[in-house]
Scaffold this motif. Structure first.
Motif, PDB file in Angstrom:
ATOM      1  N   GLY A   1      33.290  -9.590   7.651  1.00 57.15           N
ATOM      2  CA  GLY A   1      32.358  -9.557   6.539  1.00 57.15           C
ATOM      3  C   GLY A   1      32.878 -10.539   5.502  1.00 57.15           C
ATOM      4  O   GLY A   1      33.678 -11.428   5.826  1.00 57.15           O
ATOM      5  N   ARG A   2      32.461 -10.394   4.263  1.00 50.84           N
ATOM      6  CA  ARG A   2      32.952 -11.264   3.211  1.00 50.84           C
ATOM      7  C   ARG A   2      34.406 -10.918   2.899  1.00 50.84           C
ATOM      8  O   ARG A   2      34.842  -9.801   3.113  1.00 50.84           O
ATOM      9  CB  ARG A   2      32.088 -11.122   1.951  1.00 50.84           C
ATOM     10  N   ARG A   3      35.127 -11.898   2.398  1.00 53.62           N
ATOM     11  CA  ARG A   3      36.552 -11.748   2.033  1.00 53.62           C
ATOM     12  C   ARG A   3      37.385 -11.134   3.148  1.00 53.62           C
ATOM     13  O   ARG A   3      38.251 -10.294   2.900  1.00 53.62           O
ATOM     14  CB  ARG A   3      36.696 -10.897   0.775  1.00 53.62           C
TER      15      ARG A   3
ATOM     16  N   LYS B   1      36.301  -6.300   7.712  1.00 53.85           N
ATOM     17  CA  LYS B   1      35.965  -6.148   9.125  1.00 53.85           C
ATOM     18  C   LYS B   1      34.498  -5.756   9.286  1.00 53.85           C
ATOM     19  O   LYS B   1      33.972  -4.977   8.479  1.00 53.85           O
ATOM     20  CB  LYS B   1      36.875  -5.043   9.686  1.00 53.85           C
ATOM     21  N   TRP B   2      33.845  -6.284  10.326  1.00 51.87           N
ATOM     22  CA  TRP B   2      32.480  -5.842  10.653  1.00 51.87           C
ATOM     23  C   TRP B   2      32.513  -5.161  12.016  1.00 51.87           C
ATOM     24  O   TRP B   2      32.843  -5.783  13.026  1.00 51.87           O
ATOM     25  CB  TRP B   2      31.511  -7.030  10.685  1.00 51.87           C
ATOM     26  N   GLU B   3      32.213  -3.872  12.038  1.00 47.86           N
ATOM     27  CA  GLU B   3      32.230  -3.098  13.289  1.00 47.86           C
ATOM     28  C   GLU B   3      31.180  -3.660  14.239  1.00 47.86           C
ATOM     29  O   GLU B   3      30.006  -3.747  13.872  1.00 47.86           O
ATOM     30  CB  GLU B   3      31.888  -1.633  13.009  1.00 47.86           C
ATOM     31  N   SER B   4      31.604  -4.013  15.454  1.00 48.00           N
ATOM     32  CA  SER B   4      30.685  -4.712  16.359  1.00 48.00           C
ATOM     33  C   SER B   4      30.709  -4.217  17.796  1.00 48.00           C
ATOM     34  O   SER B   4      30.978  -4.982  18.728  1.00 48.00           O
ATOM     35  CB  SER B   4      31.008  -6.209  16.349  1.00 48.00           C
TER      36      SER B   4
ATOM     37  N   CYS C   1      24.616 -12.224  15.545  1.00 49.36           N
ATOM     38  CA  CYS C   1      24.241 -13.606  15.829  1.00 49.36           C
ATOM     39  C   CYS C   1      24.591 -14.511  14.661  1.00 49.36           C
ATOM     40  O   CYS C   1      24.770 -14.044  13.530  1.00 49.36           O
ATOM     41  CB  CYS C   1      22.754 -13.705  16.169  1.00 49.36           C
ATOM     42  N   SER C   2      24.707 -15.794  14.952  1.00 44.06           N
ATOM     43  CA  SER C   2      25.014 -16.786  13.918  1.00 44.06           C
ATOM     44  C   SER C   2      24.197 -18.029  14.177  1.00 44.06           C
ATOM     45  O   SER C   2      24.173 -18.555  15.294  1.00 44.06           O
ATOM     46  CB  SER C   2      26.496 -17.156  13.939  1.00 44.06           C
ATOM     47  N   LEU C   3      23.542 -18.473  13.125  1.00 40.75           N
ATOM     48  CA  LEU C   3      22.698 -19.669  13.218  1.00 40.75           C
ATOM     49  C   LEU C   3      23.417 -20.844  12.572  1.00 40.75           C
ATOM     50  O   LEU C   3      23.850 -20.753  11.413  1.00 40.75           O
ATOM     51  CB  LEU C   3      21.372 -19.388  12.491  1.00 40.75           C
TER      52      LEU C   3
ATOM     53  N   SER D   1      22.317  -3.833   7.590  1.00 36.96           N
ATOM     54  CA  SER D   1      22.623  -5.208   7.986  1.00 36.96           C
ATOM     55  C   SER D   1      23.421  -5.917   6.906  1.00 36.96           C
ATOM     56  O   SER D   1      23.279  -5.622   5.716  1.00 36.96           O
ATOM     57  CB  SER D   1      21.307  -5.962   8.213  1.00 36.96           C
ATOM     58  N   GLY D   2      24.249  -6.852   7.338  1.00 37.00           N
ATOM     59  CA  GLY D   2      24.981  -7.707   6.405  1.00 37.00           C
ATOM     60  C   GLY D   2      24.896  -9.150   6.870  1.00 37.00           C
ATOM     61  O   GLY D   2      24.738  -9.426   8.065  1.00 37.00           O
ATOM     62  N   VAL D   3      24.982 -10.061   5.912  1.00 37.71           N
ATOM     63  CA  VAL D   3      24.900 -11.499   6.197  1.00 37.71           C
ATOM     64  C   VAL D   3      26.188 -12.153   5.710  1.00 37.71           C
ATOM     65  O   VAL D   3      26.654 -11.869   4.606  1.00 37.71           O
ATOM     66  CB  VAL D   3      23.696 -12.126   5.448  1.00 37.71           C
ATOM     67  N   LEU D   4      26.755 -12.982   6.536  1.00 41.30           N
ATOM     68  CA  LEU D   4      27.948 -13.746   6.144  1.00 41.30           C
ATOM     69  C   LEU D   4      27.630 -15.234   6.263  1.00 41.30           C
ATOM     70  O   LEU D   4      27.470 -15.757   7.361  1.00 41.30           O
ATOM     71  CB  LEU D   4      29.136 -13.402   7.053  1.00 41.30           C
TER      72      LEU D   4
ATOM     73  N   VAL E   1      25.086 -19.157   9.360  1.00 39.57           N
ATOM     74  CA  VAL E   1      24.501 -17.938   8.802  1.00 39.57           C
ATOM     75  C   VAL E   1      24.717 -16.827   9.825  1.00 39.57           C
ATOM     76  O   VAL E   1      24.057 -16.786  10.863  1.00 39.57           O
ATOM     77  CB  VAL E   1      22.980 -18.098   8.563  1.00 39.57           C
ATOM     78  N   GLY E   2      25.675 -15.946   9.539  1.00 36.30           N
ATOM     79  CA  GLY E   2      25.995 -14.865  10.472  1.00 36.30           C
ATOM     80  C   GLY E   2      25.276 -13.590  10.063  1.00 36.30           C
ATOM     81  O   GLY E   2      25.272 -13.223   8.883  1.00 36.30           O
ATOM     82  N   ILE E   3      24.677 -12.947  11.040  1.00 34.87           N
ATOM     83  CA  ILE E   3      23.896 -11.741  10.742  1.00 34.87           C
ATOM     84  C   ILE E   3      24.279 -10.626  11.709  1.00 34.87           C
ATOM     85  O   ILE E   3      24.293 -10.809  12.923  1.00 34.87           O
ATOM     86  CB  ILE E   3      22.378 -12.026  10.878  1.00 34.87           C
ATOM     87  N   GLY E   4      24.582  -9.470  11.139  1.00 31.89           N
ATOM     88  CA  GLY E   4      24.817  -8.281  11.951  1.00 31.89           C
ATOM     89  C   GLY E   4      23.765  -7.245  11.602  1.00 31.89           C
ATOM     90  O   GLY E   4      23.528  -6.990  10.419  1.00 31.89           O
TER      91      GLY E   4
END
Ligand code: BT5
Length: 245
Positions: free
Chosen positions: A44-46, A49-52, A59-61, A113-116, A131-134
């Motif tokens: 995630g930011r800083r 961790k993003w649970e995946s 995905c990331s564009l 959802s979160g965007v990184l 642009v990362g999106i979970g």
């Protein structure tokens, strides 16, 4: 997939943002969309961790927009609009989908959802953006494992497969990115504010070690949060954590 996107599917990867960046370094074109079934080192930011686990969307564009670096943060609002359209269209009427500054999408106050957004620049010139999106489609972390309570689409009655969620998300990303490229931030800001969580309400803002209270008044033309500070004055927040309620 929209014709401007090039899908790269993986079974497992450390982070789709890192994979998109690696592919960018090897010359992958703008519109490369890295999608992984699971991630082992997602962020995630800083560096959070993003649970995946398998079952959700990661995905990331990769983009190479002809935009000045200063306008890059606007893309996290573009992405949040695409995610909120996607989630909203999949839920039976009722649950409220909202955008939370700067990059979260909430259903009934819980983060779905979160965007990184990560930019890579050389000599002050934008090289590429990732642009990362979970999106939590089928599962979410337990409340004691996260800062903001989380939720998943399935908990609110959505029965879409991850593939269908990606398909819808890609088409909404294509829509909002095209609008942003042609019309700039004005329509993005307007739409985002129409879906914003907590506008006009009391919030707490954490900036590193500092915390202050105030009322979320507005989003300015650069994407900064405008807060009427309790005790007087106004502050523009360009980075930090916002807690609603
Ligand atoms: C974000 O960060 O919300 C951005 C998350 C972006 C993840 C995507 S997945 C595809 C791509 N590849 C990556 O490596 N990243 C992107 P932030 O606002 O810092 O929120 C992180 C916080 O959310 C954590 O500290 C947890 O408290 C919480 N969290 C972790 N996993 C979560 C999940 N699956 N659902 C909801 N909250 C979660």
């Amino acid at each position: 997939m929209p014709s401007s996107f090039h899908l790269a599917l993986m079974n497992e990867v450390d982070s789709t943002n890192d994979e998109a960046r690696r592919r960018a370094a090897q010359g992958a074109p703008t519109g490369t969309l890295v999608w992984s079934r699971a991630q082992t080192g997602a962020r995630g930011r800083r560096g959070r961790k993003w649970e995946s686990p398998k079952g959700n969307l990661y995905c990331s564009l990769l983009l190479r927009p002809e935009k000045p670096l200063a306008e890059v943060p606007q893309l996290s609002f573009v992405a949040a609009l695409a995610v909120s359209d996607t989630v909203d269209s999949a839920l039976p009427a009722g649950p409220r989908v909202r955008c939370k500054w700067p990059n979260d999408v909430l259903v009934e106050g819980r983060k779905v959802s979160g965007v990184l957004l990560e930019s890579h620049a050389q000599a002050n010139r934008l090289d590429c953006l990732v642009v990362g999106i979970g999106v939590n489609v089928n599962s979410r972390p337990a409340d004691d494992a996260v800062d903001t309570p989380a939720t998943s689409m399935i908990e609110h009655g959505a029965t879409l497969t991850v593939e269908r969620v990606l398909e819808r998300l890609a088409s909404r990303l294509d829509h909002w990115i095209s609008l942003w490229k042609t019309k700039g931030f004005v329509p993005i800001r307007r739409e985002w504010l129409g879906r914003a969580a907590g506008q006009g309400e009391a919030i707490r803002v954490r900036l590193g070690a500092e915390t202050f209270h105030g009322v979320f008044e507005d989003l300015d033309g650069d994407g900064a949060l405008v807060v009427a500070v309790a005790g007087g004055g106004r502050r523009r927040v360009t980075a930090g954590e916002v807690f609603l309620g």
